[in-house]
Enzyme design. Structure first.
Site, PDB file in Angstrom:
ATOM      1  N   ASP A  71       0.825  -1.197   0.000  1.00 20.52           N
ATOM      2  CA  ASP A  71       0.000   0.000   0.000  1.00 20.52           C
ATOM      3  C   ASP A  71       0.868   1.260   0.000  1.00 20.52           C
ATOM      4  O   ASP A  71       0.568   2.233  -0.681  1.00 20.52           O
ATOM      5  CB  ASP A  71      -0.911   0.008   1.233  1.00 20.52           C
ATOM      6  CG  ASP A  71      -2.035  -1.007   1.130  1.00 20.52           C
ATOM      7  OD1 ASP A  71      -2.168  -1.628   0.060  1.00 20.52           O
ATOM      8  OD2 ASP A  71      -2.768  -1.182   2.117  1.00 20.52           O
ATOM      9  N   ASP A  75       0.728   4.082  -2.772  1.00 18.13           N
ATOM     10  CA  ASP A  75       0.356   5.452  -2.400  1.00 18.13           C
ATOM     11  C   ASP A  75       1.414   6.457  -2.813  1.00 18.13           C
ATOM     12  O   ASP A  75       1.094   7.562  -3.268  1.00 18.13           O
ATOM     13  CB  ASP A  75       0.123   5.535  -0.889  1.00 18.13           C
ATOM     14  CG  ASP A  75      -1.130   4.776  -0.457  1.00 18.13           C
ATOM     15  OD1 ASP A  75      -2.004   4.577  -1.304  1.00 18.13           O
ATOM     16  OD2 ASP A  75      -1.208   4.386   0.721  1.00 18.13           O
ATOM     17  N   SER A 120     -13.056   6.582  -4.659  1.00 14.40           N
ATOM     18  CA  SER A 120     -11.947   6.339  -3.752  1.00 14.40           C
ATOM     19  C   SER A 120     -11.815   7.538  -2.817  1.00 14.40           C
ATOM     20  O   SER A 120     -12.537   8.532  -2.946  1.00 14.40           O
ATOM     21  CB  SER A 120     -10.638   6.159  -4.537  1.00 14.40           C
ATOM     22  OG  SER A 120     -10.685   5.007  -5.323  1.00 14.40           O
ATOM     23  N   GLU A 154     -13.761   8.293  11.450  1.00 13.93           N
ATOM     24  CA  GLU A 154     -14.120   6.876  11.518  1.00 13.93           C
ATOM     25  C   GLU A 154     -12.885   6.031  11.231  1.00 13.93           C
ATOM     26  O   GLU A 154     -11.975   6.462  10.502  1.00 13.93           O
ATOM     27  CB  GLU A 154     -15.216   6.551  10.500  1.00 13.93           C
ATOM     28  CG  GLU A 154     -16.468   7.405  10.637  1.00 13.93           C
ATOM     29  CD  GLU A 154     -17.397   7.239   9.443  1.00 13.93           C
ATOM     30  OE1 GLU A 154     -17.520   6.115   8.920  1.00 13.93           O
ATOM     31  OE2 GLU A 154     -17.994   8.256   9.027  1.00 13.93           O
ATOM     32  N   LYS A 156     -10.662   3.329   9.405  1.00 13.25           N
ATOM     33  CA  LYS A 156     -10.592   2.862   8.014  1.00 13.25           C
ATOM     34  C   LYS A 156     -10.452   1.338   8.025  1.00 13.25           C
ATOM     35  O   LYS A 156      -9.387   0.798   8.322  1.00 13.25           O
ATOM     36  CB  LYS A 156      -9.424   3.514   7.274  1.00 13.25           C
ATOM     37  CG  LYS A 156      -9.384   3.213   5.784  1.00 13.25           C
ATOM     38  CD  LYS A 156      -8.272   4.011   5.111  1.00 13.25           C
ATOM     39  CE  LYS A 156      -8.281   3.783   3.608  1.00 13.25           C
ATOM     40  NZ  LYS A 156      -7.969   2.376   3.259  1.00 13.25           N
ATOM     41  N   ASP A 158     -10.004  -2.384   6.814  1.00 11.51           N
ATOM     42  CA  ASP A 158      -9.260  -3.024   5.725  1.00 11.51           C
ATOM     43  C   ASP A 158     -10.045  -4.246   5.259  1.00 11.51           C
ATOM     44  O   ASP A 158      -9.838  -5.368   5.718  1.00 11.51           O
ATOM     45  CB  ASP A 158      -7.868  -3.432   6.209  1.00 11.51           C
ATOM     46  CG  ASP A 158      -6.947  -3.801   5.053  1.00 11.51           C
ATOM     47  OD1 ASP A 158      -7.300  -3.507   3.896  1.00 11.51           O
ATOM     48  OD2 ASP A 158      -5.877  -4.375   5.308  1.00 11.51           O
ATOM     49  N   ARG A 177     -17.594  -3.126  -5.021  1.00 14.69           N
ATOM     50  CA  ARG A 177     -17.323  -1.803  -5.580  1.00 14.69           C
ATOM     51  C   ARG A 177     -16.924  -1.890  -7.045  1.00 14.69           C
ATOM     52  O   ARG A 177     -17.277  -1.042  -7.852  1.00 14.69           O
ATOM     53  CB  ARG A 177     -16.218  -1.100  -4.785  1.00 14.69           C
ATOM     54  CG  ARG A 177     -16.045   0.347  -5.222  1.00 14.69           C
ATOM     55  CD  ARG A 177     -15.000   1.073  -4.404  1.00 14.69           C
ATOM     56  NE  ARG A 177     -13.649   0.729  -4.800  1.00 14.69           N
ATOM     57  CZ  ARG A 177     -12.597   1.463  -4.471  1.00 14.69           C
ATOM     58  NH1 ARG A 177     -12.747   2.539  -3.725  1.00 14.69           N
ATOM     59  NH2 ARG A 177     -11.383   1.103  -4.863  1.00 14.69           N
ATOM     60  N   TYR A 274     -21.287   2.503   6.495  1.00 17.15           N
ATOM     61  CA  TYR A 274     -20.934   3.867   6.891  1.00 17.15           C
ATOM     62  C   TYR A 274     -21.242   4.928   5.843  1.00 17.15           C
ATOM     63  O   TYR A 274     -20.931   6.105   6.049  1.00 17.15           O
ATOM     64  CB  TYR A 274     -19.443   3.954   7.228  1.00 17.15           C
ATOM     65  CG  TYR A 274     -18.536   3.329   6.176  1.00 17.15           C
ATOM     66  CD1 TYR A 274     -18.324   3.937   4.942  1.00 17.15           C
ATOM     67  CD2 TYR A 274     -17.921   2.107   6.415  1.00 17.15           C
ATOM     68  CE1 TYR A 274     -17.512   3.367   3.986  1.00 17.15           C
ATOM     69  CE2 TYR A 274     -17.100   1.524   5.466  1.00 17.15           C
ATOM     70  CZ  TYR A 274     -16.893   2.151   4.257  1.00 17.15           C
ATOM     71  OH  TYR A 274     -16.103   1.571   3.297  1.00 17.15           O
ATOM     72  N   LYS A 362      -3.365   7.617   6.604  1.00 20.37           N
ATOM     73  CA  LYS A 362      -2.846   6.253   6.545  1.00 20.37           C
ATOM     74  C   LYS A 362      -1.830   6.012   7.661  1.00 20.37           C
ATOM     75  O   LYS A 362      -0.943   6.824   7.886  1.00 20.37           O
ATOM     76  CB  LYS A 362      -2.188   5.986   5.180  1.00 20.37           C
ATOM     77  CG  LYS A 362      -3.132   6.114   3.992  1.00 20.37           C
ATOM     78  CD  LYS A 362      -4.235   5.072   4.001  1.00 20.37           C
ATOM     79  CE  LYS A 362      -3.726   3.678   3.712  1.00 20.37           C
ATOM     80  NZ  LYS A 362      -3.326   3.473   2.324  1.00 20.37           N
ATOM     81  N   CYS A 456      24.938 -25.213  -5.138  1.00 19.85           N
ATOM     82  CA  CYS A 456      23.478 -25.092  -5.091  1.00 19.85           C
ATOM     83  C   CYS A 456      22.923 -26.023  -4.009  1.00 19.85           C
ATOM     84  O   CYS A 456      23.218 -27.222  -4.014  1.00 19.85           O
ATOM     85  CB  CYS A 456      22.877 -25.441  -6.443  1.00 19.85           C
ATOM     86  SG  CYS A 456      21.068 -25.503  -6.444  1.00 19.85           S
ATOM     87  N   CYS A 459      20.766 -28.997  -5.963  1.00 16.22           N
ATOM     88  CA  CYS A 459      21.331 -30.034  -6.823  1.00 16.22           C
ATOM     89  C   CYS A 459      22.828 -30.245  -6.626  1.00 16.22           C
ATOM     90  O   CYS A 459      23.404 -31.176  -7.195  1.00 16.22           O
ATOM     91  CB  CYS A 459      21.045 -29.712  -8.292  1.00 16.22           C
ATOM     92  SG  CYS A 459      21.947 -28.264  -8.909  1.00 16.22           S
ATOM     93  N   CYS A 474      22.826 -20.865  -9.759  1.00 19.50           N
ATOM     94  CA  CYS A 474      23.094 -22.257 -10.127  1.00 19.50           C
ATOM     95  C   CYS A 474      22.875 -22.358 -11.630  1.00 19.50           C
ATOM     96  O   CYS A 474      21.848 -21.894 -12.139  1.00 19.50           O
ATOM     97  CB  CYS A 474      22.139 -23.201  -9.390  1.00 19.50           C
ATOM     98  SG  CYS A 474      22.167 -24.902  -9.995  1.00 19.50           S
ATOM     99  N   CYS A 479      18.353 -28.670 -12.351  1.00 17.21           N
ATOM    100  CA  CYS A 479      18.241 -28.410 -10.921  1.00 17.21           C
ATOM    101  C   CYS A 479      16.778 -28.536 -10.506  1.00 17.21           C
ATOM    102  O   CYS A 479      15.906 -27.850 -11.062  1.00 17.21           O
ATOM    103  CB  CYS A 479      18.750 -27.002 -10.608  1.00 17.21           C
ATOM    104  SG  CYS A 479      18.523 -26.513  -8.890  1.00 17.21           S
TER     105      CYS A 479
END
Length: 741
Positions: A71, A75, A120, A154, A156, A158, A177, A274, A362, A456, A459, A474, A479
């Protein structure tokens, strides 16, 4: 009405304080925005790139419920795009991400058009941005000390946005939505959620006009999964051997969008309502009144809300919410601040994507301490060895995490982490687990720096690290750790184009031992074996958890279609084979150049490194990678089996004339590139018609900046020359197209 509203506000504020306790004193420090800005480019080129990134990330988040970006990262890019468009209004186009709400509509549900657009909300990434918005809003609405603007704060939530439509007080439709204008009809699934009222309660109907005359009301909110339900769901998944959900938000989204409502019914979803699409049918004048009306109708309304009349009260609510987010049985990632008065909201109106009367503060990523127990190595498709931190499980941002990638040895050195350290971890943007760093004062005595292995771990083949690169690799084609990804890549569209070979199916074929390397497609895979391969489990719902049922098999019809595609792929030609083999640095264009120049696999394998490097558009780094690949005996054996199976390993010997799509453009390469040597990248750019220069001037079209770029990058920024990263360079070489300057 106003007196009642103020009294309710005071009561609610008191209840809120009792629930949350004292405010957190250090909110400003905790909420400081992190991250550095992207390289400076010309405004138009950077805006185009940001739109591409944002649209791709939104599709992964909304349509696939599989976030590929945190996020916080999303943002930051959105804020950058908004700032660019504010400074350059000509960049605002109808298809810009800033002009849309975000979200996608799945084809598996009937589309539903919302009564009004579901917007949004713009973000405030720190208290400074929140205060700027409050000041602008107060000024726009003429706020005074005697008559201040009121705000409703209020939490937020998630979760997943939902719109509920009631006609004649009865629930008639529920929709996600979606893209803000059109959502998905999930009515059958929402009817299984216990706190969604089937009809509006009589007490609430007293404030609805003409309710008996076909009047509809569309209310909106969030579907979420409580933390205790999420823990129980993942415990059941773990017991059944299924992949757990990453976080409650993904679990809620996946549960609400089930084709079978019986599955949704057993996922224990809840809602908080809400918002309303249109308040005109309601006898309420503010958000605060509206929340009380929702409660009177029987909706589940979050009790943690407060009506505020100054910035200090808003700050206090945000601080309290941040300090007590862990005390809640649901995930929150911020606070939504709304102008309380509906009349004032109408006066402020909307931008193209968000209301001017609301903003989301946020929260910064939540951090926890734990102990680093081990650093294990994970091997990817191209053989890259990636160190992964394994630590004591810790609950962060709604889910338990115990692993996080450390990317490469340079990153381990930069973060200075060692096995045994007490480390700080968070989920960047509340999505992707990340090790922040060690708590040095708690480092155990005698701890040692981590060293990458020389062989590796899967292998036993030697591990190489080329000069100037950060990755260890590798180089063995057989492998086991690389098998699934290599096999998927072989069947991809630009390689052998075998339709129907999804990730899960290939994984199952590897698990069963049918496929190990790419030659197995032609000398081991049969329609019978494919038809009998399970693609998943059927589950029957019980009163509690899912009961494992019978395997779901590929089946004869699909198996025969896939095998027909495998048969067709034998004759795709050498260029497709070279790309499909996954030789490092050999993309689609380079594969075509090599195939066209040498004409056959035998000729290419017999060529010296110098011969390969001399080809225009190839260069020494690709040449070294190709020679290294063909020097591994296991790789040669696979190629011999491909020939024996009838796979075409020749190409028209006439060297293809690459389209000169970059003619007229001048590039400057600076810094250390991880995926290319600079001379090899320059050779490929020249093969597409570009000029490659060693100095930056006003005539430079693009500067490609790798790690530790210095004066050339600074000069490009001062001149306004577009700056590209390595990923963008790779895209140019792949497509032959440069971004618009």
């Amino acid at each position: 009405m106003a007196d009642e509203s103020n009294k309710s506000s005071a009561d609610a504020a008191g209840a809120q304080g009792a629930l949350f306790g004292d405010a957190a004193p250090s909110l400003a420090a905790q909420a400081a925005a992190g991250g550095s800005a992207a390289p400076v480019r010309t405004a138009r080129a950077r805006a185009a790139e940001l739109n591409r990134i944002l649209n791709h990330a939104a599709y992964a988040y909304y349509a696939l419920d599989a976030p590929e970006m945190t996020d916080a990262q999303f943002d930051r890019r959105l804020q950058e795009l908004l700032a660019l468009e504010k400074a350059n209004p000509e960049l605002v186009t109808p298809d810009s991400y800033t002009q849309r709400v975000g979200g996608y509509v799945s084809e598996q549900f009937e589309p539903v058009r919302h009564a009004n657009r579901m917007y949004s909300i713009d973000d405030a990434m720190d208290l400074g941005e929140l205060d700027e918005w409050l000041a602008r809003t107060d000024e726009a609405l003429g706020s005074t000390r005697e008559n201040p603007v009121a705000y409703t704060c209020e939490l937020k939530i998630d979760g997943l946005g939902v719109a509920l439509t009631y006609t004649d007080a009865q629930l008639v439709r529920a929709a996600t939505r979606g893209d803000g204008t059109t959502g998905e009809n999930v009515t059958a699934n929402v009817l299984t959620i216990h706190d969604v009222p089937r009809a509006l309660a009589p007490e609430g109907l007293k404030r609805v006009a003409d309710v008996g005359l076909g009047r509809s009301v569309e209310v909106r909110g969030e579907v979420y999964m409580p933390k205790h339900s999420f823990a129980r769901l993942n415990e059941a998944a773990d017991a059944a051997g299924r992949e757990p959900f990453a976080n409650p938000r993904n679990a809620a989204a996946g549960s609400l969008r089930q084709k079978d409502p019986k599955i949704t019914a057993h996922r224990d979803l809840e809602t908080f309502i809400y918002a309303v699409a249109d308040e005109s049918p309601l006898f309420v004048t503010s958000q605060w009144e509206f929340l009380h009306w929702l409660s009177s109708c029987g909706f589940h309304v979050n009790p943690n809300a407060r009506r505020c009349t100054c910035a200090a009260e808003v700050h206090d609510f945000c601080a309290t919410a941040l300090a007590h987010r862990e005390d809640l049985d649901y995930d929150i990632d911020g606070v939504v601040v709304k102008v309380d008065s509906f009349a004032s909201q109408a006066a402020l109106g909307f931008t193209a994507r968000a209301p001017r009367w609301s903003i989301a503060f946020k929260f910064p990523p939540e951090e926890k301490r734990t102990v680093l127990r081990d650093i294990r190595i994970q091997v990817g498709r191209t053989g890259v060895l990636t160190p992964v931190a394994e630590f004591d499980p810790v609950s962060v941002a709604g889910s338990t995490i115990a692993r996080a990638t450390l990317h490469n040895i340079d990153e381990i050195r930069r973060k200075n982490v060692r096995v045994g350290d007490t480390i700080v971890v968070h989920k960047a943007g509340d999505v992707i687990p990340e090790v922040v760093g060690p708590v040095l004062e708690l480092r155990p005595v005698g701890s040692r720096e981590f060293q990458m292995p020389t062989r590796c771990p899967s292998c036993g083949s030697p591990v190489v690290r080329e000069e100037g690169e950060v990755a260890y690799r590798c180089v063995s084609i057989d492998c086991p750790a690389q098998a699934v990804e290599r096999l998927i890549h072989w069947g991809s569209r630009k390689a052998m184009d075998i339709d129907g070979l999804g990730d899960e199916l290939v994984g199952r074929l590897v698990e069963s031992g049918v496929l190990i390397d790419v030659a197995d497609y032609y000398d081991k895979l049969t329609a019978d074996a494919l038809a009998a391969t399970p693609t998943g489990r059927a589950y029957e719902t019980s009163t509690k958890d899912h009961t494992e049922g019978e395997d779901i098999l590929v089946g004869r019809t699909i198996a025969e279609k896939v095998m027909a595609q495998v048969e067709e792929s034998r004759s795709r030609g050498l260029a497709r084979v070279l790309f499909g083999l996954g030789i490092r640095h050999v993309g689609v264009n380079v594969a075509a150049v090599l195939a066209g120049h040498f004409g056959s696999l035998e000729a290419l394998m017999a060529a010296s490194e110098e011969d390969i490097a001399a080809i225009d558009g190839v260069g020494p780094k690709i040449a070294a990678s190709a020679r290294e690949f063909f020097s591994v005996p296991e790789n040669v054996r696979v190629l011999e089996r491909l020939r024996e199976a009838g796979v075409t390993l020749e190409e028209d010997v006439a060297e293809p004339q690459r389209p000169q799509t970059l003619t007229g453009l001048t590039f400057v390469l600076t810094g250390t590139l991880e995926r290319f040597a600079r001379d090899e990248a320059g050779a490929q750019l020249k093969a597409l018609g570009a000029k490659v220069s060693g100095s930056v001037s006003k005539r430079t079209s693009f500067v490609v900046a790798g790690a530790s770029a210095g004066s050339k990058l600074a000069k490009a920024q001062s001149l306004g020359v577009p700056v590209l990263d390595e990923e963008e360079l790779e895209r140019i070489l792949e497509t032959g197209q440069a971004p618009q300057a």
